[in-house]
Design a protein around this motif. Structure first.
Motif, short mmCIF file in Angstrom:
data_model
loop_
_atom_site.label_atom_id
_atom_site.label_comp_id
_atom_site.label_asym_id
_atom_site.label_seq_id
_atom_site.Cartn_x
_atom_site.Cartn_y
_atom_site.Cartn_z
N SER A 83 -6.33 23.16 27.44
CA SER A 83 -5.37 23.37 28.55
C SER A 83 -4.16 24.23 27.84
O SER A 83 -3.47 24.63 28.33
CB SER A 83 -4.97 21.93 28.79
OG SER A 83 -3.68 22.10 29.60
N ASP A 84 -3.57 23.84 26.41
CA ASP A 84 -2.54 24.66 25.85
C ASP A 84 -3.10 26.01 25.44
O ASP A 84 -3.86 26.15 24.51
CB ASP A 84 -2.34 23.90 24.55
CG ASP A 84 -0.97 24.37 23.95
OD1 ASP A 84 -0.46 25.36 24.30
OD2 ASP A 84 -0.39 23.75 23.08
N SER A 85 -2.84 26.94 26.36
CA SER A 85 -3.32 28.18 25.99
C SER A 85 -2.67 28.97 24.95
O SER A 85 -3.36 29.79 24.04
CB SER A 85 -2.85 29.01 27.17
OG SER A 85 -1.28 29.12 27.66
N GLY A 86 -1.34 28.58 24.37
CA GLY A 86 -1.04 29.02 23.33
C GLY A 86 -1.68 28.76 22.08
O GLY A 86 -1.90 29.52 21.18
N TYR A 87 -1.91 27.43 22.15
CA TYR A 87 -2.88 26.93 20.93
C TYR A 87 -3.99 27.57 20.71
O TYR A 87 -4.62 27.72 19.74
CB TYR A 87 -3.04 25.40 21.00
CG TYR A 87 -3.42 24.48 19.82
CD1 TYR A 87 -2.96 24.85 18.48
CD2 TYR A 87 -4.57 23.97 19.82
CE1 TYR A 87 -3.46 24.10 17.36
CE2 TYR A 87 -5.07 23.20 18.98
CZ TYR A 87 -4.50 23.22 17.54
OH TYR A 87 -5.12 22.72 16.46
N ALA A 88 -4.76 27.74 22.18
CA ALA A 88 -5.96 28.29 21.96
C ALA A 88 -6.03 29.92 21.42
O ALA A 88 -6.86 30.26 20.73
CB ALA A 88 -6.70 28.30 23.55
N VAL A 89 -4.94 30.65 21.78
CA VAL A 89 -4.96 31.91 21.46
C VAL A 89 -4.68 32.14 19.84
O VAL A 89 -5.23 32.94 19.38
CB VAL A 89 -3.71 32.65 22.03
CG1 VAL A 89 -3.11 33.97 21.48
CG2 VAL A 89 -3.85 32.88 23.60
N LYS A 90 -4.01 31.15 19.58
CA LYS A 90 -3.87 30.81 17.74
C LYS A 90 -5.26 30.74 17.21
O LYS A 90 -5.46 31.33 15.99
CB LYS A 90 -2.99 29.87 17.42
CG LYS A 90 -1.33 30.05 17.56
CD LYS A 90 -0.79 28.85 16.99
CE LYS A 90 0.83 29.39 17.04
NZ LYS A 90 1.41 28.18 16.45
N HIS A 91 -6.20 30.06 17.78
CA HIS A 91 -7.48 29.83 17.15
C HIS A 91 -8.40 31.04 17.48
O HIS A 91 -8.84 31.49 16.35
CB HIS A 91 -8.14 28.69 17.93
CG HIS A 91 -7.65 27.24 17.28
ND1 HIS A 91 -8.32 26.70 16.23
CD2 HIS A 91 -6.84 26.24 17.83
CE1 HIS A 91 -7.61 25.68 16.12
NE2 HIS A 91 -6.96 25.30 17.01
N ILE A 92 -8.26 31.63 18.67
CA ILE A 92 -8.83 33.18 18.82
C ILE A 92 -8.49 34.00 17.51
O ILE A 92 -9.22 34.75 17.24
CB ILE A 92 -8.78 33.40 20.21
CG1 ILE A 92 -9.27 32.44 21.00
CG2 ILE A 92 -9.31 35.05 20.41
CD1 ILE A 92 -9.04 32.87 22.64
N ARG A 93 -7.15 34.28 17.50
CA ARG A 93 -6.58 35.38 16.29
C ARG A 93 -6.87 34.98 15.18
O ARG A 93 -7.32 35.87 14.25
CB ARG A 93 -5.14 35.33 16.70
CG ARG A 93 -4.70 35.79 18.10
CD ARG A 93 -3.24 35.75 18.01
NE ARG A 93 -2.40 36.74 17.11
CZ ARG A 93 -1.10 36.67 17.03
NH1 ARG A 93 -0.25 35.91 17.66
NH2 ARG A 93 -1.02 37.41 16.14
N ALA A 94 -7.10 33.45 14.78
CA ALA A 94 -7.38 33.21 13.61
C ALA A 94 -8.59 33.40 13.30
O ALA A 94 -9.42 34.08 12.15
CB ALA A 94 -7.11 31.71 13.23
N ALA A 95 -9.87 33.40 14.20
CA ALA A 95 -11.12 33.64 14.22
C ALA A 95 -11.47 34.84 13.97
O ALA A 95 -12.42 35.39 13.46
CB ALA A 95 -12.07 33.05 15.48
N GLU A 96 -10.53 35.85 14.63
CA GLU A 96 -10.69 37.33 14.64
C GLU A 96 -10.09 38.03 13.13
O GLU A 96 -9.97 39.10 13.12
CB GLU A 96 -9.99 37.98 15.88
CG GLU A 96 -10.63 37.67 17.19
CD GLU A 96 -10.18 38.25 18.19
OE1 GLU A 96 -8.76 38.84 17.92
OE2 GLU A 96 -10.80 38.31 19.19
N GLY A 97 -9.62 37.12 12.31
CA GLY A 97 -9.44 37.38 11.01
C GLY A 97 -7.68 37.80 10.97
O GLY A 97 -7.06 38.38 9.87
N GLU A 98 -7.03 37.44 11.91
CA GLU A 98 -5.41 37.63 11.83
C GLU A 98 -4.71 36.48 11.15
O GLU A 98 -5.42 35.43 10.87
CB GLU A 98 -4.90 37.77 13.37
CG GLU A 98 -5.49 38.95 14.16
CD GLU A 98 -4.57 38.95 15.65
OE1 GLU A 98 -3.58 38.64 15.58
OE2 GLU A 98 -5.11 39.38 16.45
N GLY A 99 -3.78 36.90 10.46
CA GLY A 99 -3.06 35.74 9.59
C GLY A 99 -2.30 34.78 10.64
O GLY A 99 -1.00 34.89 10.42
#
Length: 304
Positions: free
Chosen positions: A274-290
């Motif tokens: 439900s927390d889209s901002g938290y989901a985006v952080k997980h997606i970016r972390a999985a893609e190798g972003e810091g």
């Protein structure tokens, strides 16, 4: 002799932060009273803002009173940063106050929300502003507002307990979902906005200040930092949050947080954070972003 021009200021098209200074002074006085008496509803003269009543005018007035050019503002609507309402409010605040907008909970200094509290733990230097459509927890049991005020003064909440008891008798459990009544600082019962049961424990002894404002009802109340907030529950029927611990986010693979159910064309459904901002952080972390998701209130569906 003093000239009239010496007593006036140059004409400006708009006050900083949209609201005029007298409106902000009144809002600040109401906020201080609300903080001094946690959970108690404080009346204020709700001003007109360029959005319809019922769409977050109370929360917007609080945000406009607190904001300054150095503020970083995050606005979420039922967990989403990209809904029409959230984007409109964030852009409006940026335009009238020059404050920077963000979708990151950790960056925000002011976080205005409708229906959700972020999954990431908020800090002492952050303020949570919750939009409240109906601030009166006694309205379902006492529609006369004058009588309800007297019941608050007497701490007479027996009818609320009766409603919860009747739900247990009829359904075997408490059926109250959003806006679950909670006792603040052992004195006033409040309705913590239409947040789900999952979010109510996040207010208990939280490090941040929470301001709840209802523009249509002209009421504001607060939960100061490190204030006990106890959802009403019987000793033999403890408070329970939504059973989302076993659900997995289809976008991120994360478990143990509050999820939205997304119906699918084949008749089935998937779940997303439900927390889209938290989901985006997980997606970016999985893609190798810091990017590293912050500390959360829940671990595997269990409150810390």
């Amino acid at each position: 002799m003093t000239a009239l021009s010496d007593l006036t200021r140059p004409w400006e098209a708009m006050s900083y932060g949209f609201l005029d200074p007298s409106a902000k002074r009144e809002m600040r006085r109401a906020m201080l009273k609300a903080i001094a008496v946690p959970g108690c509803q404080i009346p204020y003269a709700s001003r007109e803002v360029p959005m319809a009543r019922g769409w977050g005018t109370g929360g917007l007035q609080v945000t406009l009173t607190l904001v300054n050019p150095a503020s970083v503002v995050k606005v979420i609507d039922q967990g989403a940063d990209d809904s029409v309402n959230a984007v409109s409010i964030r852009q409006f605040v940026a335009r009238v106050a020059g404050a920077r907008g963000t979708e990151d909970t950790a960056e925000a200094t002011i976080l205005q929300s409708r229906h959700r509290i972020p999954e990431e733990v908020m800090r002492e230097d952050q303020v949570l502003v919750l939009q409240v459509p109906n601030p009166e927890p006694l309205r379902p049991v006492e529609p006369n507002i004058s009588v309800a005020r007297q019941m608050h003064a007497d701490a007479d909440y027996g009818r609320l307990w009766l409603v919860l008891y009747e739900q247990i008798v009829r359904s075997g459990r408490i059926m109250q979902g959003a806006s679950y009544p909670a006792l603040v600082n052992g004195r006033h019962v409040m309705t913590p906005s239409p947040i789900p049961r999952w979010d109510v424990p996040k207010l208990n002894m939280a490090r941040h200040l929470t301001l709840l404002s209802a523009g249509r009802e002209k009421r504001i109340f607060a939960v100061p930092p490190f204030t006990p907030v106890e959802p009403l529950a019987f000793s033999d029927m403890p408070y329970r949050v939504e059973d989302h611990a076993g659900l997995t986010c289809d976008r991120t693979g994360v478990k143990g947080f509050f999820m939205n159910e997304i119906p699918q064309a084949d008749g089935g459904s998937v779940h997303e954070l439900s927390d889209s901002g938290y989901a985006v952080k997980h997606i970016r972390a999985a893609e190798g972003e810091g990017v590293a998701p912050g500390e959360t209130w829940y671990v595997n569906g269990v409150m810390k």
